[in-house]
Design an enzyme around this catalytic site. Structure first.
Site, PDB file in Angstrom:
ATOM      1  CB  SER A 158      -0.889   0.021   1.249  1.00  0.00           C
ATOM      2  OG  SER A 158      -1.546   1.268   1.402  1.00  0.00           O
ATOM      3  CE1 TYR A 172      -4.716  -2.199   4.628  1.00  0.00           C
ATOM      4  CE2 TYR A 172      -3.675  -0.070   4.260  1.00  0.00           C
ATOM      5  CZ  TYR A 172      -4.232  -1.230   3.770  1.00  0.00           C
ATOM      6  OH  TYR A 172      -4.303  -1.426   2.408  1.00  0.00           O
TER       7      TYR A 172
END
Length: 268
Positions: A158, A172
């Site tokens: 990400s 995350y």
């Protein structure tokens, strides 16, 4: 391609390949399957929701009758099952005279809460699925690739992994940084062996079911189709790293890596 254990599959850029995609029942995984099939590649798809996988398989075969699309149920948090399913797909393709050429570690969660606010359960679930379960997928893929002396591992990280993120994104982002480092460690270990390739994808804001977002939800948001198109292009080009889509996420990623913390905090 030869299929005997210990033989090396050829480089696959621009050539038809067999691709295993985890978390393929919806969102980015399902769209990757559609676009990979359209580009001429055969598929092994797994996810928890088999009814969606079956519907996706039917859709792909209707559009591309010549493709091979194998499906199996898999909850990536069942780590023993991860190994069993990857080995089963390997054996399925071997029966067809093929090797398992690519594995895309895509399954993941987008949940999170600020650390220390009583939601360790949520952050633990995200860390487990996005890192520990990704580790299981990487281990299972590399078991196959080492035995056949080659393969292409793709991990979906990400843009948030480029810098420590605040609040609900902290766990995350850390989990996505961790999965990127698994691929980087393998790249270092196997440097000089070009039959092993590693791609780390850093998606920006792409509309998906996992993120709970739709196109238009943010000025930086792109559609699932457009975002995945850039992901698939990077996979097929076997890029080592790709921030996708390039605009605006390459410059945003640069800012995230280098800007003062105060600026980063305002951005996210």
């Amino acid at each position: 391609m030869k299929t005997a254990r210990g033989t090396s599959p050829s480089r696959m850029s621009g050539k038809p390949s067999t691709v295993l995609v985890t978390g393929a029942s919806s969102g980015l995984g399902a769209e990757m399957a559609r676009q990979l099939a359209a580009a001429g590649h055969d598929l092994a798809l797994c996810a928890r929701r088999t009814e969606r996988l079956d519907a996706l398989r039917t859709e792909i075969l209707a559009a591309h009758p010549g493709r091979t699309v194998l499906v199996r149920a898999l909850d990536v948090d069942d780590h023993d099952a991860v190994f069993a399913v990857v080995r089963a797909f390997r054996d399925d393709f071997a029966a067809l005279g093929r090797t398992l050429d690519r594995v895309v570690v895509n399954a993941g969660l987008g949940k999170g809460a600020p650390l220390g606010t009583g939601r360790f359960d949520v952050n633990k679930q995200t860390a487990t699925t996005n890192f520990v379960s990704a580790l299981a997928q990487v281990e299972a893929a590399m078991e196959v690739f080492r035995a056949q002396d080659g393969g292409h591992l793709v991990v979906v990280s990400s843009v948030s992994a480029m810098r420590g993120m605040p609040k609900a994104m902290t766990a995350y982002a850390a989990s996505k940084a961790g999965v990127a480092m698994l691929a980087e460690g393998l790249r270092t270990e196997l440097h000089g062996k070009p039959q092993f390739r590693f791609t780390v994808l850093h998606p920006g804001y792409i509309a998906s079911e996992m993120s709970g977002t739709k196109e238009g939800g943010s000025p930086l948001m792109v559609s699932t189709e457009k975002g995945v198109r850039s992901m698939v292009a990077a996979i097929l080009a076997e890029k080592k790293h790709a921030t996708v889509p390039a605009w605006p996420w390459v410059p945003v990623g640069f800012v995230l890596r280098h800007a003062p913390l105060g600026v980063v905090r305002k951005l996210v």
